[in-house]
Enzyme design. Structure first.
Site, PDB file in Angstrom:
ATOM      1  N   GLU A 107       2.734   4.549  -2.316  1.00 14.48           N
ATOM      2  CA  GLU A 107       3.748   4.389  -1.279  1.00 14.48           C
ATOM      3  C   GLU A 107       5.112   4.086  -1.879  1.00 14.48           C
ATOM      4  O   GLU A 107       5.993   3.547  -1.234  1.00 14.48           O
ATOM      5  CB  GLU A 107       3.350   3.287  -0.295  1.00 14.48           C
ATOM      6  CG  GLU A 107       3.263   1.897  -0.869  1.00 14.48           C
ATOM      7  CD  GLU A 107       1.898   1.531  -1.416  1.00 14.48           C
ATOM      8  OE1 GLU A 107       1.642   0.326  -1.589  1.00 14.48           O
ATOM      9  OE2 GLU A 107       1.079   2.420  -1.688  1.00 14.48           O
ATOM     10  N   ASP A 152       9.634   1.161  -1.440  1.00 16.36           N
ATOM     11  CA  ASP A 152       8.260   1.372  -1.010  1.00 16.36           C
ATOM     12  C   ASP A 152       8.067   0.890   0.419  1.00 16.36           C
ATOM     13  O   ASP A 152       8.935   0.216   0.985  1.00 16.36           O
ATOM     14  CB  ASP A 152       7.234   0.786  -1.981  1.00 16.36           C
ATOM     15  CG  ASP A 152       7.126  -0.717  -1.922  1.00 16.36           C
ATOM     16  OD1 ASP A 152       7.778  -1.353  -1.079  1.00 16.36           O
ATOM     17  OD2 ASP A 152       6.360  -1.280  -2.726  1.00 16.36           O
ATOM     18  N   ASP A 204      -1.340   8.756   5.893  1.00 15.93           N
ATOM     19  CA  ASP A 204      -0.703   9.994   5.421  1.00 15.93           C
ATOM     20  C   ASP A 204       0.388  10.448   6.389  1.00 15.93           C
ATOM     21  O   ASP A 204       1.442  10.942   5.976  1.00 15.93           O
ATOM     22  CB  ASP A 204      -1.749  11.092   5.280  1.00 15.93           C
ATOM     23  CG  ASP A 204      -2.712  10.841   4.122  1.00 15.93           C
ATOM     24  OD1 ASP A 204      -2.405   9.984   3.269  1.00 15.93           O
ATOM     25  OD2 ASP A 204      -3.768  11.492   4.087  1.00 15.93           O
TER      26      ASP A 204
END
Length: 308
Positions: free
Chosen positions: A221, A178, A195
């Site tokens: 994420e 992540d 984004d």
């Protein structure tokens, strides 16, 4: 980002599908196969090469992770006027419309091809249905924010690869990663900037992994990379390469502060956990939990690290 948002997978919009017409998409149309059964059901394979190998081998143009399929099962030949299929002395044979073929056979539009237990439908160059099917497939399997596979597809693919590893003693590794302190990016620069970071990070990673590796978004994420036929050493080396690429990439973000347009260069690091299948693992959840545990070791020891 709360738990509900993190687990939510965004599916591609239907708007692109509504715009399809034969005239608009003629340039995209080539002869293709659409997979009708198995883990890749709905996927469209454009036949742009003169020879296209189908089999269980990861090097094949179409790789099918099913034990009913031989390593090099069949080959599709694309000529000037015809597309043909040939069985490569596979164990379970190649069938056209339920008839086993014994020699190279020319395909007709909408012929059904059976490779082991997996079905494909052939679409000729003039048939737009294959292109529409590709759009439908992408809507169902691709996360629009990152252009990686979505959570459902990723977990189903992992299940397929896990069963193959368990039944045939094949190697299988999983990278779970992540983005470090990603909530701060969203809170400071806005969700549009966040984004952008997600998309650019995923794009950079897709350039490193093999075409048959599966990169999927499984949380806000959080991502998984499924690595068939990888041992732990190769998986760790790949994870370290991914970590370095992400660490070195500069995301140029545009954001507003007090109604003033600003630009900021961000280096976004990631933390990774690497796990490989071992015989004591009974389900995919065992593999995921092991990779997740190692991911949190990376996060707990300073982040921007690989733990295996």
């Amino acid at each position: 980002m709360d738990k509900e948002d993190k687990d939510k997978t965004v599916i591609a919009s239907e708007t692109k599908l509504k715009k399809l017409t034969p005239k608009q998409n003629k340039e995209h149309m080539v002869a293709c196969l659409v997979q009708y059964t198995g883990g890749g059901a709905g996927k469209r394979y454009s036949l742009v090469k003169k020879e296209n190998l189908i089999g269980r081998d990861p090097a094949c143009f179409i790789t099918i992770s099913d034990l009913s399929v031989s390593r090099k099962h069949a080959k599709i030949y694309v000529g000037t006027d015809t597309v043909s299929v040939e069985d490569l002395e596979s164990i379970n044979g190649t069938f056209i419309n339920n008839i086993k073929i014994k020699k190279k056979i020319a395909l007709k539009d909408q012929d059904m091809i059976r490779i082991g237990v997996v079905l494909f439908k052939f679409f000729s160059q003039e048939n737009i249905d294959g292109y529409i099917q590709d759009k439908v497939y992408k809507m169902a399997t691709i996360d629009s924010g990152t252009q990686t596979y979505n959570k459902q597809y990723t977990l189903e693919a992992l299940e397929t690869q896990f069963l193959l590893a368990k039944r045939s003693n094949k190697k299988l590794c999983l990278i779970y990663y992540d983005l470090d302190h990603f909530k701060t990016v969203n809170d400071t620069y806005g969700h549009a900037a966040g984004d952008q970071v997600l998309l650019e990070s995923a794009s950079n990673i897709k350039k490193i992994i093999r075409k048959n590796d599966i990169l999927g978004r499984v949380g806000g994420e959080e991502f998984m990379i499924i690595l068939p036929d990888f041992d732990i050493q190769k998986a760790v080396e790949l994870a370290e390469s991914i970590r370095k690429v992400c660490e070195g990439f500069v995301h140029t973000l545009n954001y507003k502060e007090n109604d003033v347009e600003k630009t900021f260069d961000l280096k976004q690091t990631i933390s990774l956990g690497v796990s490989c299948y071992i015989k004591s693992m009974e389900t995919t959840n065992d593999l995921i939990q092991d990779a997740d545990k190692k991911l949190y070791i990376s996060k707990g020891s300073g982040r921007n690290k690989v733990t295996s």
